[in-house]
Design a protein around this motif. Structure first.
Motif, PDB file in Angstrom:
ATOM      1  N   GLN A  88       0.833  -1.215   0.000  1.00 36.21           N
ATOM      2  CA  GLN A  88       0.000   0.000   0.000  1.00 36.21           C
ATOM      3  C   GLN A  88       0.865   1.261   0.000  1.00 36.21           C
ATOM      4  N   GLN A  89       2.157   1.103  -0.212  1.00 33.51           N
ATOM      5  CA  GLN A  89       3.106   2.206  -0.057  1.00 33.51           C
ATOM      6  C   GLN A  89       2.810   3.393  -0.977  1.00 33.51           C
ATOM      7  N   LEU A  90       2.279   3.110  -2.160  1.00 32.69           N
ATOM      8  CA  LEU A  90       2.209   4.156  -3.184  1.00 32.69           C
ATOM      9  C   LEU A  90       0.861   4.858  -3.227  1.00 32.69           C
ATOM     10  N   THR A  91       0.066   4.724  -2.173  1.00 36.23           N
ATOM     11  CA  THR A  91      -1.237   5.405  -2.131  1.00 36.23           C
ATOM     12  C   THR A  91      -1.343   6.244  -0.864  1.00 36.23           C
ATOM     13  N   ARG A  92      -0.355   7.088  -0.651  1.00 33.39           N
ATOM     14  CA  ARG A  92      -0.393   7.968   0.516  1.00 33.39           C
ATOM     15  C   ARG A  92      -1.317   9.156   0.287  1.00 33.39           C
ATOM     16  N   THR A  93      -1.725   9.739   1.371  1.00 31.09           N
ATOM     17  CA  THR A  93      -2.455  11.018   1.436  1.00 31.09           C
ATOM     18  C   THR A  93      -3.823  10.980   0.747  1.00 31.09           C
ATOM     19  N   LEU A  94      -4.385   9.797   0.564  1.00 33.80           N
ATOM     20  CA  LEU A  94      -5.722   9.731  -0.027  1.00 33.80           C
ATOM     21  C   LEU A  94      -6.774  10.061   1.043  1.00 33.80           C
ATOM     22  N   SER A  99     -14.016   9.049   5.943  1.00 32.14           N
ATOM     23  CA  SER A  99     -14.205   7.869   6.784  1.00 32.14           C
ATOM     24  C   SER A  99     -13.309   6.742   6.272  1.00 32.14           C
ATOM     25  N   ILE A 100     -13.254   5.657   7.043  1.00 30.02           N
ATOM     26  CA  ILE A 100     -12.465   4.502   6.583  1.00 30.02           C
ATOM     27  C   ILE A 100     -13.007   3.991   5.255  1.00 30.02           C
ATOM     28  N   ASP A 101     -14.319   3.939   5.143  1.00 27.97           N
ATOM     29  CA  ASP A 101     -14.899   3.452   3.893  1.00 27.97           C
ATOM     30  C   ASP A 101     -14.552   4.371   2.726  1.00 27.97           C
ATOM     31  N   ASP A 102     -14.567   5.691   2.969  1.00 29.50           N
ATOM     32  CA  ASP A 102     -14.170   6.637   1.908  1.00 29.50           C
ATOM     33  C   ASP A 102     -12.724   6.371   1.483  1.00 29.50           C
ATOM     34  N   TRP A 103     -11.899   6.168   2.500  1.00 28.03           N
ATOM     35  CA  TRP A 103     -10.468   5.948   2.227  1.00 28.03           C
ATOM     36  C   TRP A 103     -10.259   4.636   1.452  1.00 28.03           C
ATOM     37  N   LEU A 104     -10.939   3.581   1.906  1.00 25.14           N
ATOM     38  CA  LEU A 104     -10.798   2.302   1.204  1.00 25.14           C
ATOM     39  C   LEU A 104     -11.306   2.407  -0.231  1.00 25.14           C
ATOM     40  N   ALA A 106     -11.271   4.969  -2.098  1.00 24.20           N
ATOM     41  CA  ALA A 106     -10.299   5.699  -2.923  1.00 24.20           C
ATOM     42  C   ALA A 106      -9.061   4.859  -3.182  1.00 24.20           C
ATOM     43  N   ALA A 107      -8.716   4.015  -2.209  1.00 27.57           N
ATOM     44  CA  ALA A 107      -7.465   3.257  -2.332  1.00 27.57           C
ATOM     45  C   ALA A 107      -7.616   2.029  -3.220  1.00 27.57           C
ATOM     46  N   TYR A 108      -8.736   1.329  -3.109  1.00 29.08           N
ATOM     47  CA  TYR A 108      -8.862   0.060  -3.823  1.00 29.08           C
ATOM     48  C   TYR A 108      -8.682   0.177  -5.337  1.00 29.08           C
ATOM     49  N   PRO A 109      -9.212   1.213  -5.976  1.00 24.98           N
ATOM     50  CA  PRO A 109      -8.978   1.290  -7.426  1.00 24.98           C
ATOM     51  C   PRO A 109      -7.489   1.331  -7.767  1.00 24.98           C
ATOM     52  N   ARG A 110      -6.691   2.021  -6.963  1.00 24.09           N
ATOM     53  CA  ARG A 110      -5.246   2.066  -7.227  1.00 24.09           C
ATOM     54  C   ARG A 110      -4.585   0.756  -6.821  1.00 24.09           C
ATOM     55  N   TRP A 111      -4.966   0.221  -5.649  1.00 22.78           N
ATOM     56  CA  TRP A 111      -4.389  -1.069  -5.240  1.00 22.78           C
ATOM     57  C   TRP A 111      -4.694  -2.151  -6.281  1.00 22.78           C
ATOM     58  N   SER A 112      -5.839  -2.017  -6.929  1.00 26.48           N
ATOM     59  CA  SER A 112      -6.233  -3.035  -7.904  1.00 26.48           C
ATOM     60  C   SER A 112      -5.328  -3.051  -9.121  1.00 26.48           C
ATOM     61  N   LEU A 113      -4.520  -2.020  -9.304  1.00 23.92           N
ATOM     62  CA  LEU A 113      -3.629  -1.953 -10.461  1.00 23.92           C
ATOM     63  C   LEU A 113      -2.192  -2.343 -10.096  1.00 23.92           C
ATOM     64  N   VAL A 114      -1.976  -2.718  -8.847  1.00 25.52           N
ATOM     65  CA  VAL A 114      -0.617  -3.096  -8.414  1.00 25.52           C
ATOM     66  C   VAL A 114      -0.245  -4.442  -9.033  1.00 25.52           C
ATOM     67  N   ASP A 115       0.947  -4.495  -9.600  1.00 28.07           N
ATOM     68  CA  ASP A 115       1.517  -5.772 -10.036  1.00 28.07           C
ATOM     69  C   ASP A 115       2.878  -5.932  -9.366  1.00 28.07           C
ATOM     70  N   ALA A 116       3.624  -6.942  -9.763  1.00 28.94           N
ATOM     71  CA  ALA A 116       4.892  -7.224  -9.065  1.00 28.94           C
ATOM     72  C   ALA A 116       5.870  -6.056  -9.181  1.00 28.94           C
ATOM     73  N   ARG A 117       5.920  -5.426 -10.332  1.00 27.23           N
ATOM     74  CA  ARG A 117       6.857  -4.299 -10.506  1.00 27.23           C
ATOM     75  C   ARG A 117       6.486  -3.143  -9.590  1.00 27.23           C
ATOM     76  N   ALA A 180     -19.386  -1.964   1.538  1.00 27.11           N
ATOM     77  CA  ALA A 180     -19.133  -0.535   1.294  1.00 27.11           C
ATOM     78  C   ALA A 180     -18.123  -0.353   0.170  1.00 27.11           C
ATOM     79  N   VAL A 181     -17.078  -1.157   0.198  1.00 25.94           N
ATOM     80  CA  VAL A 181     -16.064  -1.053  -0.853  1.00 25.94           C
ATOM     81  C   VAL A 181     -16.621  -1.606  -2.160  1.00 25.94           C
ATOM     82  N   ARG A 182     -17.307  -2.728  -2.058  1.00 20.64           N
ATOM     83  CA  ARG A 182     -17.848  -3.350  -3.266  1.00 20.64           C
ATOM     84  C   ARG A 182     -18.773  -2.397  -4.029  1.00 20.64           C
ATOM     85  N   ARG A 183     -19.569  -1.634  -3.292  1.00 18.86           N
ATOM     86  CA  ARG A 183     -20.486  -0.688  -3.936  1.00 18.86           C
ATOM     87  C   ARG A 183     -19.741   0.285  -4.834  1.00 18.86           C
ATOM     88  N   ARG A 184     -18.549   0.681  -4.395  1.00 17.23           N
ATOM     89  CA  ARG A 184     -17.837   1.734  -5.129  1.00 17.23           C
ATOM     90  C   ARG A 184     -16.800   1.195  -6.107  1.00 17.23           C
TER      91      ARG A 184
END
Ligand SMILES: [Zn+2]
Length: 475
Positions: A88-94, A99-104, A106-117, A180-184
């Motif tokens: 999760q290192q590369l999604t700071r300051t979101l 709320s936690i749900d707002d933060w999640l 916002a974060a999940y779309p970016r986390w979903s694009l993480v690969d090994a590199r 909550a995350v699934r909805r968004r």
């Protein structure tokens, strides 16, 4: 050093053993086994073959030893970050004020694009920050392997080998991200969910590929869960059986929330025990809502707590009753919780905030909460949470994991209690020197094994790609 992508080979570590070291005329060293340690002054600390050979005023120096002038330093055992999320290192300051749900969400779309590199680039940056502030072992929980990218795990282990720190890599998995995350985020979550068979096969792969049971290991594997109360009791029991049959530790988040109490008929501990997720081989993160009965069970059964004060403050969750658990005989460790919900990776700052928020929670009556209690959590407490004897202590025969801070400068001017000064003062928390297994990984406040500027540039590039990728995908 590769700058483009991680290789698929197992990290083999540095090839040649490091030269013996002498930390000469140490200003102050925090020496002894946990619970009975104190500061000694003017001693030499002799390091050979990855271990501390001697601590004393006239300790014999091995031939060919490199001598470091430690007269301006306080030397601590290397610190242990007992809870982190490197991927999760590369999604700071979101969403800093949501709320936690707002933060999640916002974060999940970016986390979903993480690969090994991307994971490798982020992990190097995160580990560099931690090591530069005195951390020598990181307990990481990775539970999100987007779109089949199980090799995110391998990339993070490789990053730890490159930076030169020890790691307990807890392999989790995602069965559901919650409504909550699934909805968004919708289908992106579906694309990351792993089947039970795949999850168990991956655990077996990383266990065989990376786990080293030795006390001087660089990598150990643990079994992780993002939340411990899945609606799949059989799978939870299988995961626990997998861990216990291989002598692996288990790690999860546990707050516990009101919904957890509701789901367990009010007895979270009994339910976790029944599922095989309770005992001295389990450590949990956060514990923000632990009640007196749950704390008593943790203390009695040896379930360790990694408290993560910055993350709790950032996400506006309650202050964990860490000091209360400590006084009741429980094991307390300290965690950063990853740079997404922490935003930073400064471990001394985490020590300071832990002490401060526990003071708030405990009030003036918390008179025993000296700053060195938090340094205990950050060292020996972390070692106990990770089940790794020998870490978190500076003593002859012990592992040569050392964090050395220069206390001669402006930020320590006026300090008469060095341990308190280390926790309470400081305008820059960079360690002067950090040693892991006898190898110098930080020197003159900079990484030895890797180029900090290159790590930062690469991390920036990948973070921007995650942001742009999420935008282009309309997330
Ligand atoms: Zn966490």
């Amino acid at each position: 050093m590769t700058t483009s992508k991680p290789s698929s080979k197992r990290p083999s570590g540095p090839e040649r053993p490091p030269a013996p070291l002498v930390l000469a005329d140490v200003g102050a060293a925090w020496v002894g086994p946990a619970g009975a340690r104190g500061l000694v002054h003017g001693v030499d600390v002799v390091v050979e073959d990855g271990r501390v050979r001697a601590v004393g005023p006239a300790a014999p120096r091995p031939g060919g030893a490199r001598v470091l002038d430690a007269s301006r330093w306080i030397v601590l055992p290397g610190m242990v970050n007992a809870h982190h999320h490197l991927n999760q290192q590369l999604t700071r300051t979101l969403v800093p004020a949501g709320s936690i749900d707002d933060w999640l969400a916002a974060a999940y779309p970016r986390w979903s694009l993480v690969d090994a590199r991307t994971a490798w680039a982020g992990a190097r940056a995160g580990l560099a920050e931690l090591v530069l502030t005195g951390v020598t072992t990181v307990g990481d929980l990775s539970y999100y392997f987007p779109r089949g990218h199980a090799d995110v795990f391998d990339a993070q282990v490789e990053a730890a080998a490159e930076i030169g720190c020890r790691m307990v890599a807890a392999r989790g998995g995602l069965r559901d991200a919650g409504p909550a995350v699934r909805r968004r985020v919708g289908d992106l979550v579906d694309a990351t969910i792993e089947s039970p068979d795949f999850l168990l096969a991956e655990l077996d792969r990383v266990f065989r590929g990376y786990h080293d049971p030795a006390d001087d290991a660089m990598v150990k594997v643990a079994v992780g869960l993002t939340e411990p109360l899945w609606d799949e009791p059989d799978l939870m029991r299988e995961l626990s059986a997998f861990a216990r049959s291989r002598d692996l530790r288990m790690h999860t988040h546990l707050h516990p929330r009101p919904s957890d109490h509701e789901a367990t008929g009010g007895d979270v501990v009994a339910r976790l025990s029944e599922l095989g997720w309770w005992g001295p081989d389990v450590w949990v993160a956060h514990g923000t809502r632990l009640d007196a009965r749950e704390r008593a069970a943790m203390a009695a059964d040896g379930v360790a707590l990694a408290t993560c004060p910055s993350s709790n403050a950032r996400l506006a969750t309650p202050i964990a009753p860490a000091w209360a658990l400590h006084r009741e005989g429980g094991v307390v460790a300290l965690g950063v919780d990853g740079a997404a919900s922490n935003d930073g990776g400064d471990f001394l700052l985490e020590c300071r905030l832990a002490w401060q928020v526990q003071r708030i929670a405990g009030g003036p009556a918390a008179s025993g909460l000296l700053p060195e209690v938090v340094l205990d959590w950050a060292t020996a407490g972390g070692a106990r949470a990770l089940g790794w004897p020998g870490l978190g202590e500076l003593r002859p025969g012990g592992l040569a994991d050392l964090a050395c801070f220069d206390v001669s400068g402006l930020d320590f001017a006026g300090v008469t209690d060095l341990l308190a000064g280390l926790v309470l003062c400081g305008i820059s928390h960079r360690a002067e020197t950090v040693i892991v297994g006898g190898r110098v990984v930080v020197e003159d406040r900079h990484l030895v094994s890797a180029d900090e500027d290159e790590i930062a540039r690469t991390a920036h590039r990948h973070a921007k790609a995650l942001r742009d990728g999420a935008r282009e995908a309309g997330l």
